[in-house]
Design a protein around this motif. Sequence first.
Motif, mmCIF file in Angstrom:
data_model
loop_
_atom_site.group_PDB
_atom_site.id
_atom_site.type_symbol
_atom_site.label_atom_id
_atom_site.label_comp_id
_atom_site.label_asym_id
_atom_site.label_seq_id
_atom_site.Cartn_x
_atom_site.Cartn_y
_atom_site.Cartn_z
ATOM 1 N N ALA A 565 0.822 -1.215 0.000
ATOM 2 C CA ALA A 565 0.000 0.000 0.000
ATOM 3 C C ALA A 565 0.853 1.261 0.000
ATOM 4 O O ALA A 565 0.427 2.306 -0.501
ATOM 5 C CB ALA A 565 -0.933 -0.011 1.214
ATOM 6 N N ALA A 566 2.073 1.172 0.554
ATOM 7 C CA ALA A 566 2.982 2.321 0.572
ATOM 8 C C ALA A 566 3.890 2.364 -0.650
ATOM 9 O O ALA A 566 4.846 3.159 -0.677
ATOM 10 C CB ALA A 566 3.823 2.291 1.838
ATOM 11 N N GLN A 567 3.640 1.490 -1.653
ATOM 12 C CA GLN A 567 4.418 1.445 -2.889
ATOM 13 C C GLN A 567 5.881 1.066 -2.644
ATOM 14 O O GLN A 567 6.762 1.448 -3.423
ATOM 15 C CB GLN A 567 4.351 2.796 -3.620
ATOM 16 N N LYS A 568 6.124 0.322 -1.594
ATOM 17 C CA LYS A 568 7.476 -0.207 -1.338
ATOM 18 C C LYS A 568 7.515 -1.635 -1.881
ATOM 19 O O LYS A 568 7.454 -2.618 -1.138
ATOM 20 C CB LYS A 568 7.789 -0.155 0.155
ATOM 21 N N LYS A 569 7.624 -1.708 -3.220
ATOM 22 C CA LYS A 569 7.442 -2.994 -3.890
ATOM 23 C C LYS A 569 8.614 -3.939 -3.650
ATOM 24 O O LYS A 569 8.425 -5.148 -3.519
ATOM 25 C CB LYS A 569 7.240 -2.749 -5.380
ATOM 26 N N GLN A 570 9.828 -3.394 -3.595
ATOM 27 C CA GLN A 570 10.971 -4.275 -3.401
ATOM 28 C C GLN A 570 10.939 -4.927 -2.020
ATOM 29 O O GLN A 570 11.180 -6.130 -1.876
ATOM 30 C CB GLN A 570 12.269 -3.475 -3.590
ATOM 31 N N GLN A 571 10.627 -4.114 -0.968
ATOM 32 C CA GLN A 571 10.523 -4.690 0.379
ATOM 33 C C GLN A 571 9.377 -5.686 0.457
ATOM 34 O O GLN A 571 9.485 -6.722 1.127
ATOM 35 C CB GLN A 571 10.333 -3.584 1.421
ATOM 36 N N ALA A 572 8.265 -5.393 -0.255
ATOM 37 C CA ALA A 572 7.141 -6.331 -0.260
ATOM 38 C C ALA A 572 7.521 -7.622 -0.975
ATOM 39 O O ALA A 572 7.133 -8.721 -0.564
ATOM 40 C CB ALA A 572 5.930 -5.683 -0.924
ATOM 41 N N GLU A 593 -3.412 -8.733 -4.242
ATOM 42 C CA GLU A 593 -2.846 -7.405 -4.017
ATOM 43 C C GLU A 593 -1.536 -7.238 -4.780
ATOM 44 O O GLU A 593 -1.258 -6.163 -5.346
ATOM 45 C CB GLU A 593 -2.626 -7.186 -2.518
ATOM 46 N N PHE A 594 -0.732 -8.281 -4.800
ATOM 47 C CA PHE A 594 0.511 -8.221 -5.565
ATOM 48 C C PHE A 594 0.225 -8.030 -7.050
ATOM 49 O O PHE A 594 0.890 -7.225 -7.729
ATOM 50 C CB PHE A 594 1.320 -9.504 -5.340
ATOM 51 N N LEU A 595 -0.743 -8.755 -7.558
ATOM 52 C CA LEU A 595 -1.068 -8.637 -8.973
ATOM 53 C C LEU A 595 -1.548 -7.227 -9.319
ATOM 54 O O LEU A 595 -1.173 -6.664 -10.364
ATOM 55 C CB LEU A 595 -2.128 -9.671 -9.348
ATOM 56 N N ALA A 596 -2.356 -6.652 -8.450
ATOM 57 C CA ALA A 596 -2.825 -5.288 -8.693
ATOM 58 C C ALA A 596 -1.666 -4.299 -8.687
ATOM 59 O O ALA A 596 -1.620 -3.363 -9.504
ATOM 60 C CB ALA A 596 -3.859 -4.904 -7.632
ATOM 61 N N SER A 597 -0.701 -4.505 -7.787
ATOM 62 C CA SER A 597 0.458 -3.618 -7.742
ATOM 63 C C SER A 597 1.321 -3.774 -8.987
ATOM 64 O O SER A 597 1.831 -2.786 -9.542
ATOM 65 C CB SER A 597 1.277 -3.913 -6.486
ATOM 66 N N ILE A 598 1.474 -5.023 -9.463
ATOM 67 C CA ILE A 598 2.280 -5.266 -10.667
ATOM 68 C C ILE A 598 1.591 -4.681 -11.897
ATOM 69 O O ILE A 598 2.244 -4.134 -12.796
ATOM 70 C CB ILE A 598 2.528 -6.778 -10.818
ATOM 71 N N LYS A 599 0.265 -4.760 -11.960
ATOM 72 C CA LYS A 599 -0.476 -4.182 -13.083
ATOM 73 C C LYS A 599 -0.292 -2.673 -13.146
ATOM 74 O O LYS A 599 -0.198 -2.092 -14.239
ATOM 75 C CB LYS A 599 -1.952 -4.532 -12.971
ATOM 76 N N SER A 600 -0.231 -2.018 -11.971
ATOM 77 C CA SER A 600 -0.064 -0.565 -11.969
ATOM 78 C C SER A 600 1.290 -0.148 -12.522
ATOM 79 O O SER A 600 1.422 0.945 -13.082
ATOM 80 C CB SER A 600 -0.235 -0.030 -10.542
ATOM 81 N N SER A 601 2.285 -1.011 -12.393
ATOM 82 C CA SER A 601 3.613 -0.699 -12.928
ATOM 83 C C SER A 601 3.876 -1.370 -14.269
ATOM 84 O O SER A 601 4.960 -1.174 -14.845
ATOM 85 C CB SER A 601 4.694 -1.124 -11.927
ATOM 86 N N ASN A 602 2.919 -2.207 -14.752
ATOM 87 C CA ASN A 602 3.018 -2.877 -16.055
ATOM 88 C C ASN A 602 4.347 -3.631 -16.178
ATOM 89 O O ASN A 602 5.171 -3.359 -17.053
ATOM 90 C CB ASN A 602 2.865 -1.861 -17.188
#
Length: 672
Positions: A565-572, A593-602
Amino acid sequence: MAAPGKHVGHYIYRNGRFLLSNFEQFCFRRQVLLYTGIALTAVNVLVVYQFDIVTNNNHSCSDRSKWAVLQALASTVNRDPTAPHYMFQDDPYLTPRTSPEFKLYSLSQESGRMAANHIVNKNPKFFQKDFAEPHIPCLMPETMELCIEEVSEAALLERIMLRKVKAAVDMYDQLLQTGTTVSPDASNDLLDLICLYGDRDPVQDDKPEAEDVVGHYLCAALLLETMENNNAERIFNLLPERDTRAYSALIRGMVKYGAHVKAFNTYTDMLNNRLTADVHTFNALISAAPEVRERYTEKWDLIVDLLNQMNEQKVKPNLLTFNALLKGLRRCGSLARAQSLHTLSEMKAMGIAPSLASFDHVLGIFYKAGEYLQYQSKVWTPIHSREVMTEVAGRTFVAQDPDDGMPVCLDTKDIEAAYKVHDLLSVGENWRMLGDSFQQSIYYGRMFNLLCMMEHIDVVLKWYKELIPSLYYPNPQGMRDLLQALDTDNRLDMIPQIWKGGLESDLVDELLSLMARDKHSPEIQESFAVCALDVKSLYEQGQGARMALEWTATAMTNITSVLLAAQKKQQAWDMLKLFKTKNRVPSEELMEEFLASIKSSNDPQHAMELVQISASFCLPSTPKLAERVLQAFELSEEQKYDYVVYFSCVSNSFWSQLKSASDVKSNTESRT
């Protein structure tokens, strides 16, 4: 430990400028909350005191309190609510953050202090140098060793003074065996000692208690109830003349250790010998009256009979008499309400001011009666609690009864009464009536729980900053109430501050779940992520951390959600890989949730890796996840073919979507 006023004044007069300079430096060094103009106030205090001593150096200063200067200086300093208790200021590393840490560190300090006292008292010859001026007795070794060895009354009195019960009894028996007559005063002193400590040596202040205190009292009570020849009764029977003091000591000892029936039998024997009891004997018998009768009316009749006998013997009651009466009324059922009010009226007529124990018993009487009648609990309890608090408001109390303590109005959930009780603490030195640290934690715990339940969150947070950590370290229930109040008033943004203030391991999962439950602004999510990473570091430290935590799937899922949620993708992403290391399985919701975050960054490469990780955990949602990845991302023919290699157990619909990619791959290889 102040010197006489004359010497202090002379010293200040000679060294006034040096003292004032050092005191100003002291004010700047100490990190405490000071009133405006503290330095000027302190200087004025010293100057006025110096002038007063110099102008009156020909007069005696014995009437001046030796604490006057210290009390004047102390009045210019307030408590710093942001600082821990003063006992922890010497070692910041041992500053507690939670209630168990406070208990552990404070008991450790007390244990070390007791060990030091034990060494000093066991080796007094090495600690004879007195550096304090004037002399401070508590810093010098205590004289606990016996100096008189011969059989004499002086040796008996020495053992009584040092509270050596067994040695005193042995010396008394030796005196009787040698035919030595023991004075009545020495015999009564010995009887007082035995009845006070129950035929057993008391535990010294510098020694740990070998057995449970409750077990000791039960054993002593059983001894007095069953044995016919215990030392108290044996020495009492050996007395040539049994006066009122001897009977009073024996009766009070029997009441203290639970031999209530024997106490009344001894009182009857006392009356048969035409002796009158003193007020202390009657106080003990009144407190024991509810124990020897079963019915409420019989208990009250016995108390009234004792009061009539006091009147016949012309014994004037004191405060402890009325407090014992009120305490007994708490066990007299419905009779208590009316009789307690008559008792207060009688106290007023005799000019005896009630103590805190008196008010506490009155509140207990009406509150207990309200438990049986719900309607009356809503009528009587608030009315009388407000009357009591109005009566005690603004008064300064000193301990006059063992039961003296602050009246607790917190169980009634009356926030106004609770505020009045707390205001009463700020009057004079009433805060001393709270008792030791354990009783203080109970009071502040109930106060804080009531605030979380009844007040707005802004008020709760104000009290949180005021009480913690200078006065109170919340227990798990108190922190759970605080988290619930934050959740109710939608103030979860305060969670990182609460975490910094200290939280026990039992509540870590609850704190993480609150942070991961909803979405917030980027600023709040960033603070949540910092807090989550701090929690993660405690998990990674393992047993070496101040808070031993063991990874759970729920905790790992919540931390990962907060980081996403904080856009800290590497730590996640690192947390997702940690699931495999710790033999934990992520939830399907977390994969979404991971898939949604990956979709936002394509990022199709991470999407494929996510599907692979899901397949490695054998999650049932892996086929659907793979289909969503295929639909959401533009994969190359090479990436589509790799799906055939990695996923051989997916649904038929997914196979049909991959068929064209497989045909393309076959044609390419044949042409090659």
